[in-house]
Design an enzyme around this catalytic site. Structure first.
Site, PDB file in Angstrom:
ATOM      1  N   GLU A 175     -37.152  19.228  73.507  1.00 41.83           N
ATOM      2  CA  GLU A 175     -36.210  20.151  74.208  1.00 41.83           C
ATOM      3  C   GLU A 175     -36.790  20.804  75.518  1.00 41.83           C
ATOM      4  O   GLU A 175     -36.590  22.032  75.499  1.00 41.83           O
ATOM      5  CB  GLU A 175     -35.441  20.919  73.517  1.00 41.83           C
ATOM      6  CG  GLU A 175     -34.670  20.155  72.299  1.00 41.83           C
ATOM      7  CD  GLU A 175     -33.811  21.219  71.398  1.00 41.83           C
ATOM      8  OE1 GLU A 175     -32.540  20.617  70.945  1.00 41.83           O
ATOM      9  OE2 GLU A 175     -34.082  22.237  71.104  1.00 41.83           O
ATOM     10  N   GLU A 367     -31.971  14.098  67.626  1.00 47.05           N
ATOM     11  CA  GLU A 367     -31.420  15.078  66.821  1.00 47.05           C
ATOM     12  C   GLU A 367     -29.673  15.314  66.990  1.00 47.05           C
ATOM     13  O   GLU A 367     -29.295  15.246  68.229  1.00 47.05           O
ATOM     14  CB  GLU A 367     -32.079  16.434  67.274  1.00 47.05           C
ATOM     15  CG  GLU A 367     -33.219  16.678  67.107  1.00 47.05           C
ATOM     16  CD  GLU A 367     -33.976  18.240  67.343  1.00 47.05           C
ATOM     17  OE1 GLU A 367     -32.839  19.241  67.256  1.00 47.05           O
ATOM     18  OE2 GLU A 367     -35.004  18.443  67.634  1.00 47.05           O
TER      19      GLU A 367
END
Length: 479
Positions: A175, A367
């Site tokens: 991320e 995810e």
């Protein structure tokens, strides 16, 4: 889609995802040094500490360090094709700036890979997942310092040379765009967020992007068969109203995330991003070597996390929305999780189509999942969790993945976040559970650490065995 066309392609990589700091524990074993996570007992919702404190659940986490064989056997029982995990940087280079790695740390991941190979599970490895060595944060202010690029190159080369023939898929930074919101956790930037200048923040981002390209170059030098991906926190932004100003506000919010993928895939900063920097008075220090590295060593695929969508508006009278490190405005048309995250399965199809149309690179959903307060009950075969709500959530999201594939999007695989209960990144709680496997540990640190199969464990096992054919179009779900 015809009846003879498979919903998911042959070889689709079904599995689960984790991070070292959230499940390994053993924070001071095997020669490991401290990471930023070891002084974040409350995640991002409480101040960090000077030293590790007993209330930090991540110090022990779920003890994967000692129980990895048991856990990987459970993943194999579900039929995992892939397991995403991260390597703790401070387990390999305890301080981060040493010349030589810690052999004991390297040997631990050899053993994890041995176990995955035993069951035929493909590893997907994140090189840096919110666990910058604490020494690098305190001595160099993390990624604000260009010297971090060299430290990361040494770390990445060590991993590729040790594991490159065993690991085909790699992610550089987890991320990466989250550094905009959580600079200490994401970028190891020790300067308090409220004191951090935009000049230093965006320079740190540039250093990370250069380091990511450098890692991609090294990987391909070590073994041209290695596939390196970037990893983006994905969130579609919708205009709250048809007001064109709201539409533009939503586009601008999405561009904050697009920019990271644009550099990774296209090899240069997009014009809209350069304009934003100019308007902020930020002048990046970019060398000709940086430009060449970014241009010549782009990623092989794009991976992302997806948990929620959000809205944007120019209105001053608005209710702020929570999210996975992201802000925004509450969408009045969507239900939310127990932690206030908007539940939007169709948003996942939107992201898949947008990213495919924009970049034309294979996509990997690394995810996705539902954090919820699970209750352990006695079932016919022993303790379990009746988590039908999790099954519904995942079913509805995967139906939209199937639709995106039918749209022509190339999707490599899907790894559900927190496939075994672990410590939450944002709140550092155990009670925010995502897994198919219940771990008996609680927010106060008590518990036996015993593992129990939830109802969703068997649902996911059957889903994988059918390659997605058991998904159900649910009445009332988004379509």
């Amino acid at each position: 889609m015809t009846a003879t066309t498979p919903a998911f392609p042959d070889g689709f990589l079904w599995g689960g995802a984790t991070a070292a700091n959230q499940l390994e524990g053993a924070y001071n074993e095997g020669g490991k040094g401290l990471s930023v996570q070891d002084v974040m007992p409350g995640g991002i919702v409480r101040p960090r500490t000077q030293e590790p404190t007993p209330d930090n659940l991540k110090l022990k986490a779920i003890d994967f360090y000692h129980r990895y064989k048991e856990d990987i056997a459970l993943f194999a029982e579900m039929g995992f094709k892939v397991f995403r995990f991260s390597i703790a940087w401070s387990r390999i280079f305890p301080l981060g700036d040493e010349e030589q790695p810690n052999e004991e740390g390297l040997a631990f991941y050899d053993r994890v890979l041995d176990e995955l190979e035993r069951y035929g599970i493909e590893p997907l490895v994140t090189i840096s997942h919110y666990e910058t060595p604490l020494h690098l944060a305190r001595t160099y202010d993390g990624w604000a310092d260009r010297r971090m690029v060299g430290f990361f190159e040494r770390y990445a080369r060590t991993l590729f040379e040790r594991y490159g023939r065993r690991v085909r898929y790699w992610l550089t930074f987890n991320e990466i765009n989250s550094v905009l919101h959580e600079p200490f956790m994401s970028g190891g930037i020790n300067t308090p967020k409220e004191e951090l200048s935009e000049q230093d923040l965006y320079q740190a981002i540039h250093h990370e992007l250069v380091a990511s390209a450098a890692a991609t170059r090294i990987a391909h030098e070590v073994d041209p068969g290695i596939q390196v991906g970037c990893m983006i926190l994905a969130i579609p932004f919708y205009p709250l109203t048809p007001d064109p100003r709201d539409v533009w506000a939503a586009k601008q919010a999405e561009r904050d995330n697009y920019a990271f993928g644009d550099v990774h895939v296209r090899g240069a900063y997009p014009g809209y991003f350069l304009r934003k920097l100019a308007e902020k008075g930020v002048e990046l220090e970019v060398t000709e070597a940086d430009r060449a590295l970014l241009a010549e060593h782009t990623v092989d695929f794009v991976s992302f996390s997806y948990y929620m969508s959000s809205c944007e508006t120019v209105s001053r009278e608005r209710e702020s929305g929570g999210g996975n490190l992201m802000g925004g405005v509450v969408n009045p048309t969507l239900k939310v999780s127990q932690w206030g995250w908007a539940i939007d399965p169709l948003g996942l199809r939107t992201i898949l189509n947008d990213y495919w149309d924009r970049w034309g690179k294979p996509l990997f959903i690394v995810e996705n999942g539902l954090g919820a307060k699970d209750v352990l009950v006695q079932g016919p075969d022993g303790p379990t969790v009746e988590d039908g709500y999790r099954i519904d959530y995942m079913n509805d999201h995967l139906v939209q993945v199937r639709e995106a594939i039918a749209d022509g999007v190339q999707v490599l695989g899907y790894t559900s976040w927190g496939c075994i209960d672990l410590v939450s990144a944002s709140t550092a709680q155990m009670s925010k559970r995502y897994g198919f496997i219940y771990v008996d540990r609680h927010d106060d640190g008590t518990g036996t650490l015993e593992r129990y199969r939830k109802k969703s464990f068997y649902w996911y096992r059957d889903l994988i065995a059918s390659n997605g054919a058991t998904l159900v179009e649910r009445t009332g779900a988004q379509d």
